[in-house]
Design a protein around this motif. Structure first.
Motif, PDB file in Angstrom:
ATOM      1  N   SER A   2      61.437 -17.581 -26.627  1.00 61.28           N
ATOM      2  CA  SER A   2      62.136 -17.535 -27.913  1.00 61.28           C
ATOM      3  C   SER A   2      62.578 -16.098 -28.169  1.00 61.28           C
ATOM      4  CB  SER A   2      61.211 -18.017 -29.037  1.00 61.28           C
ATOM      5  OG  SER A   2      61.805 -17.782 -30.296  1.00 61.28           O
ATOM      6  N   ILE A   3      63.885 -15.919 -28.332  1.00 66.65           N
ATOM      7  CA  ILE A   3      64.411 -14.572 -28.611  1.00 66.65           C
ATOM      8  C   ILE A   3      63.874 -14.079 -29.943  1.00 66.65           C
ATOM      9  CG2 ILE A   3      66.504 -13.258 -29.085  1.00 66.65           C
ATOM     10  CD1 ILE A   3      67.984 -15.051 -27.156  1.00 66.65           C
ATOM     11  N   LYS A   4      63.800 -14.978 -30.926  1.00 63.53           N
ATOM     12  CA  LYS A   4      63.323 -14.565 -32.253  1.00 63.53           C
ATOM     13  C   LYS A   4      61.884 -14.087 -32.189  1.00 63.53           C
ATOM     14  CE  LYS A   4      62.718 -17.751 -35.399  1.00 63.53           C
ATOM     15  NZ  LYS A   4      63.038 -18.757 -36.447  1.00 63.53           N
TER      16      LYS A   4
ATOM     17  N   SER B 255      60.863 -10.234 -32.581  1.00 61.66           N
ATOM     18  CA  SER B 255      59.964  -9.923 -33.695  1.00 61.66           C
ATOM     19  C   SER B 255      58.689  -9.260 -33.196  1.00 61.66           C
ATOM     20  CB  SER B 255      59.626 -11.201 -34.468  1.00 61.66           C
ATOM     21  OG  SER B 255      60.777 -11.816 -34.984  1.00 61.66           O
ATOM     22  N   ARG B 256      58.141  -9.786 -32.089  1.00 56.26           N
ATOM     23  CA  ARG B 256      56.905  -9.221 -31.564  1.00 56.26           C
ATOM     24  C   ARG B 256      57.099  -7.782 -31.097  1.00 56.26           C
ATOM     25  NH1 ARG B 256      56.364 -12.288 -27.423  1.00 56.26           N
ATOM     26  NH2 ARG B 256      55.525 -14.041 -28.625  1.00 56.26           N
ATOM     27  N   TYR B 257      58.168  -7.534 -30.342  1.00 53.76           N
ATOM     28  CA  TYR B 257      58.390  -6.196 -29.807  1.00 53.76           C
ATOM     29  C   TYR B 257      58.657  -5.184 -30.922  1.00 53.76           C
ATOM     30  CZ  TYR B 257      58.640  -7.987 -25.043  1.00 53.76           C
ATOM     31  OH  TYR B 257      58.345  -8.556 -23.824  1.00 53.76           O
ATOM     32  N   ILE B 258      59.484  -5.566 -31.885  1.00 56.52           N
ATOM     33  CA  ILE B 258      59.794  -4.634 -32.979  1.00 56.52           C
ATOM     34  C   ILE B 258      58.547  -4.390 -33.826  1.00 56.52           C
ATOM     35  CG2 ILE B 258      61.164  -4.311 -35.074  1.00 56.52           C
ATOM     36  CD1 ILE B 258      63.397  -5.866 -33.787  1.00 56.52           C
TER      37      ILE B 258
ATOM     38  N   VAL C 282      63.648 -10.292 -41.284  1.00 60.55           N
ATOM     39  CA  VAL C 282      64.908  -9.617 -40.965  1.00 60.55           C
ATOM     40  C   VAL C 282      65.511 -10.196 -39.690  1.00 60.55           C
ATOM     41  CG1 VAL C 282      65.908  -7.422 -40.220  1.00 60.55           C
ATOM     42  CG2 VAL C 282      64.353  -7.473 -42.163  1.00 60.55           C
ATOM     43  N   VAL C 283      64.666 -10.406 -38.659  1.00 59.16           N
ATOM     44  CA  VAL C 283      65.159 -10.981 -37.404  1.00 59.16           C
ATOM     45  C   VAL C 283      65.650 -12.410 -37.630  1.00 59.16           C
ATOM     46  CG1 VAL C 283      64.470 -11.740 -35.101  1.00 59.16           C
ATOM     47  CG2 VAL C 283      63.742  -9.510 -35.941  1.00 59.16           C
ATOM     48  N   GLU C 284      64.895 -13.181 -38.404  1.00 65.46           N
ATOM     49  CA  GLU C 284      65.311 -14.556 -38.685  1.00 65.46           C
ATOM     50  C   GLU C 284      66.659 -14.583 -39.406  1.00 65.46           C
ATOM     51  OE1 GLU C 284      63.318 -18.635 -40.482  1.00 65.46           O
ATOM     52  OE2 GLU C 284      62.749 -16.701 -41.340  1.00 65.46           O
ATOM     53  N   ARG C 285      66.815 -13.678 -40.365  1.00 65.83           N
ATOM     54  CA  ARG C 285      68.095 -13.618 -41.083  1.00 65.83           C
ATOM     55  C   ARG C 285      69.206 -13.119 -40.159  1.00 65.83           C
ATOM     56  NH1 ARG C 285      67.960 -10.740 -46.813  1.00 65.83           N
ATOM     57  NH2 ARG C 285      66.504 -12.502 -47.053  1.00 65.83           N
TER      58      ARG C 285
END
Length: 480
Positions: A3-5, A9-12, A201-204
């Motif tokens: 999952s890219i999201k 999200s995890r990396y950021i 923020v990533v989801e948006r």
């Protein structure tokens, strides 16, 4: 499934959390160091104040200390301790030492005029820190001058004294623990906040991709919607959207072409099959009719040959459109053209050949080029007036290592630009009634397919005087 999201999200979150925790940890260490340093500095200043109360004259050493001004050395509330030594004997000590069984502060072996700070257990049982220093009492200048001695000479005669000053550090330790707890709580809160903020923020930020996916699901080959709306798409998705729109339009064209080809194939096969059925029914119904019996076999053979030609043309088109790599080699173009013209010129039509001898050899697949030239010359002979000639021109192209072949003929029909664009479509014919028993609209489609297979450029144009010209550009050498 990746999952890219979640991955983004995890990396950021991890990156920002590590950065924030590192900054908070360094800040915590800096604050702890500063508080401890200020505590030690306050001890040194307090001890320095005590040493200034010790003075020496020619007769004795005085310690000018008053408990009423420093109650911390005499009371029981948060007591502090000091002790002075002279000649390895106790010279003076604070009253707070008399309150406990342990009434001595530890001595430290130091060189002259030096000091140290150590952790100890205070007489009252609390943890504390002790400042220990060796010093020489201050002297009055009047006393020194009365003896006629310089300051350096008088100092040499003085005996060193030792001072131990101790104070509890439990209060400052509590402060340090409180600061550490604040920083730990802040770090945990920051990690949770970063995780929540980054995820939202990533989801948006990925919401346009979800919207793009929703629009894609609404598009199919039969729908009226053929493009994705790019009005509100972010810049990063514009290239993807344009690529998808191009892909959709290409597939719709291919789908429409396949539907048309399927319909045309069914139409081409329907007519001879219907003729066979009609002949069979008539022959069965009138078995003794001599006229029918004499022509029945010939008619069946003619219709069968027509069916065979249609099927062979479709199979050849299918063979030319597969993705198999065609083997290329040096081909003598003049010999190939002469062979094709001799085979196709069955009605002794005039075929003029203008051949540039510098273009004798080309690097291509011989079968594919033979099929291309056979169809073009056959097409030119069939669709031109019987009294006209067909012209074949071979000359060097403006680009190096390329040959240009032109096949020209006067056309029986006047083709518009939109007709020229449809020339290479399978089973397309100018005559919508499709009454021809010999032509099926497959030849030019096969020509185009083989041209693509051997990387040849194909073009068709019509002049004002109705001269139709097919142009093929071939390479004379292997492309590296």
């Amino acid at each position: 499934m990746i999952s890219i999201k979640k991955k983004l999200s995890r990396y950021i979150s991890i990156s920002i959390s590590i950065l924030l925790v590192s900054i908070l940890m360094l800040t915590d260490l800096a604050v702890d160091t500063w508080i401890s340093g200020e505590f030690d500095l306050a001890m040194i200043n307090k001890a320095g104040l005590l040493t200034t109360l010790v003075s020496e004259d020619t007769h004795e050493i005085d310690f000018d200390f008053a408990d009423e001004f420093m109650p911390e050395f005499s009371g029981i509330n948060d007591p502090e301790y000091f002790q002075l030594w002279l000649d390895n004997k106790v010279f003076e000590r604070s009253k707070t030492l008399d309150l406990f069984d342990i009434n001595q502060l530890p001595r430290v072996d130091l060189a002259g005029n030096s000091s140290s700070i150590t952790d100890i257990v205070l007489p009252d049982g609390r943890s504390g820190r002790m400042y220990f220093a060796k010093f020489k009492p201050q002297i009055d200048s009047d006393v020194r001058e009365s003896q006629g001695l310089t300051k350096a000479q008088f100092v040499k005669q003085q005996k060193p004294m030792e001072l131990a000053y101790a104070i509890s550090n439990e209060g400052v330790n509590q402060i340090l623990w409180f600061v550490d707890i604040i920083f730990i709580f802040t770090s945990i809160s920051a990690i949770i906040a970063v995780r929540f903020i980054v995820f939202n923020v990533v989801e948006r930020g990925l919401r346009p991709i979800e919207q793009l996916n929703i629009e894609l699901k609404q598009i199919n080959l039969n729908s009226t919607v053929s493009t994705i709306d790019t009005t509100n798409l972010p810049k990063e998705l514009m290239a993807i959207a344009h690529g998808i729109n191009h892909f959709i339009s290409e597939n719709k064209v291919l789908y429409s072409r396949e539907k048309r080809v399927t319909s045309d194939i069914a139409h081409e096969l329907k007519t001879p099959i219907a003729e066979l059925l009609s002949l069979s029914e008539v022959a069965i119904k009138f078995p003794h009719e001599k006229q029918l019996t004499e022509s029945f076999k010939t008619d069946v053979l003619t219709i069968t040959e027509r069916l065979r030609n249609i099927v062979n043309g479709i199979l050849l088109l299918q063979k030319s459109t597969n993705n198999a790599t065609l083997e290329k080699q040096q081909v003598n173009l003049e010999v190939l053209l002469n062979s094709v013209i001799m085979r196709e010129k069955k009605a002794n039509r005039v075929v003029n050949v203008n051949f540039d001898q510098s273009c004798e050899n080309v690097y291509t697949n011989e079968f594919a080029l033979t099929t291309i030239m056979s169809n073009l010359i056959n097409n030119a002979l069939y669709y031109s007036p019987a009294s006209s000639s067909v012209n074949v021109t071979v000359e060097a192209h403006s680009h190096n290592n390329q040959v240009m072949i032109k096949v020209s003929n006067l056309s029986k029909h006047d083709y518009a630009e939109k007709d020229l664009a449809l020339f290479f479509e399978p089973l397309w014919q100018k005559d919508s009634s499709r009454t021809s028993a010999e032509r099926y609209g497959l030849g030019l489609a096969i020509v185009k397919s083989y041209c693509e297979s051997i990387s040849a450029h194909l073009n068709v144009a019509m002049s004002a005087d109705k001269e139709l010209t097919f142009t093929i550009i071939l390479s004379t050498t292997a492309v590296v």
